[in-house]
Design an enzyme around this catalytic site. Structure first.
Site, PDB file in Angstrom:
ATOM      1  N   ASP A  68       0.862  -1.187   0.000  1.00 20.41           N
ATOM      2  CA  ASP A  68       0.000   0.000   0.000  1.00 20.41           C
ATOM      3  C   ASP A  68       0.894   1.231   0.000  1.00 20.41           C
ATOM      4  O   ASP A  68       2.093   1.131   0.264  1.00 20.41           O
ATOM      5  CB  ASP A  68      -0.924   0.006   1.228  1.00 20.41           C
ATOM      6  N   ASP A 117      -9.964   1.110  -5.289  1.00 19.82           N
ATOM      7  CA  ASP A 117     -10.665   2.328  -5.733  1.00 19.82           C
ATOM      8  C   ASP A 117     -11.183   2.095  -7.152  1.00 19.82           C
ATOM      9  O   ASP A 117     -10.407   1.763  -8.047  1.00 19.82           O
ATOM     10  CB  ASP A 117      -9.690   3.500  -5.716  1.00 19.82           C
ATOM     11  N   THR A 195     -12.753  -7.402   5.257  1.00 18.41           N
ATOM     12  CA  THR A 195     -11.993  -6.185   5.519  1.00 18.41           C
ATOM     13  C   THR A 195     -12.932  -5.188   6.193  1.00 18.41           C
ATOM     14  O   THR A 195     -14.140  -5.392   6.257  1.00 18.41           O
ATOM     15  CB  THR A 195     -11.447  -5.570   4.223  1.00 18.41           C
ATOM     16  N   GLU A 198     -15.382  -4.008   3.686  1.00 17.56           N
ATOM     17  CA  GLU A 198     -16.328  -5.057   3.318  1.00 17.56           C
ATOM     18  C   GLU A 198     -17.458  -5.152   4.342  1.00 17.56           C
ATOM     19  O   GLU A 198     -18.627  -5.337   3.985  1.00 17.56           O
ATOM     20  CB  GLU A 198     -15.593  -6.386   3.216  1.00 17.56           C
TER      21      GLU A 198
END
Length: 217
Positions: A68, A117, A195, A198
């Site tokens: 990330d 995204d 997540t 989620e």
């Protein structure tokens, strides 16, 4: 940046199993970042690292790297990894398009792309992680026929991905596909690791879509 985020941004650099553009191995991760020669799995856009941590616990015979650009989020996953003493999980702060600089051809066996995204504006379609551009990036370090797992709540990104795959032809081999993962009785348990995002989508009643495929050169 808030005080809490700033503190995590500073502290994360001091934690074991954290790498960035300056400290990360240039290829050969099994030799430099891990203690065992094992299959390497990446989570792209890992956020807080839920998949990295949970999968590393579930599969100690594999090595996992969360990728990330926001290191303050990685702090959560890194803290869990270090507190539990896991030796098969690391985190890398780097843009995904730079990954061929850090992993050699065929070094990675599998990718997870969890809720990226969708970049709603068409002019930004190249930045979508299932775009033809990024599939080309993955081919540079993913083994030929390597597996990619993709989860999303976005109808736009799901439909866009289908269009990209149609253009890719036989170089993309779909292994499993569902547009409502949690109502799919044949779903594998590892696909259901939630997540933070989620959980929010599910609370809103948004169906979770999942796609598992092989990427060939």
């Amino acid at each position: 940046m808030g005080r809490k985020k700033l503190q995590r941004y500073q502290e994360v650099k001091t934690l074991e199993n954290y790498y960035d553009l300056l400290t990360a191995p240039r290829q050969h991760w099994n030799e430099w970042a891990f203690k065992k020669q094992q299959t390497i799995v990446l989570e792209l856009g890992c956020g807080y690292g839920e998949y990295v941590v949970n999968m590393a616990r579930r599969y100690p015979e594999k090595n996992f790297v969360g990728v990330d650009v926001k290191s303050e989020r990685m702090y959560i996953g890194l803290r869990d990894v270090n507190q539990s003493g896991m030796e098969n999980a690391s985190f890398l702060r780097a843009p995904i398009q730079f990954l061929p600089d850090f992993f050699s051809e065929g070094e990675v066996d599998e990718l997870w792309i969890t809720f990226p995204d969708p970049f709603f504006k068409d002019k930004k379609h190249r930045r979508r992680l299932t775009s033809a551009y990024f599939l080309g990036v993955y081919r540079k370090f993913l083994k030929n026929g390597g597996i990619i797992n993709f989860k999303t709540d976005s109808d736009l990104l799901w439909e866009y991905t289908e269009e990209v795959f149609a253009e890719q032809g036989e170089s993309v081999e779909i292994l499993y596909k569902t547009d409502d993962l949690y109502n799919d009785e044949s779903a594998n348990e590892e696909w259901l690791i939630p997540t933070r995002y989620e959980k929010k989508f599910r609370e809103l009643g948004v169906p979770i879509k999942f796609l598992k495929f092989r990427l060939w050169k």
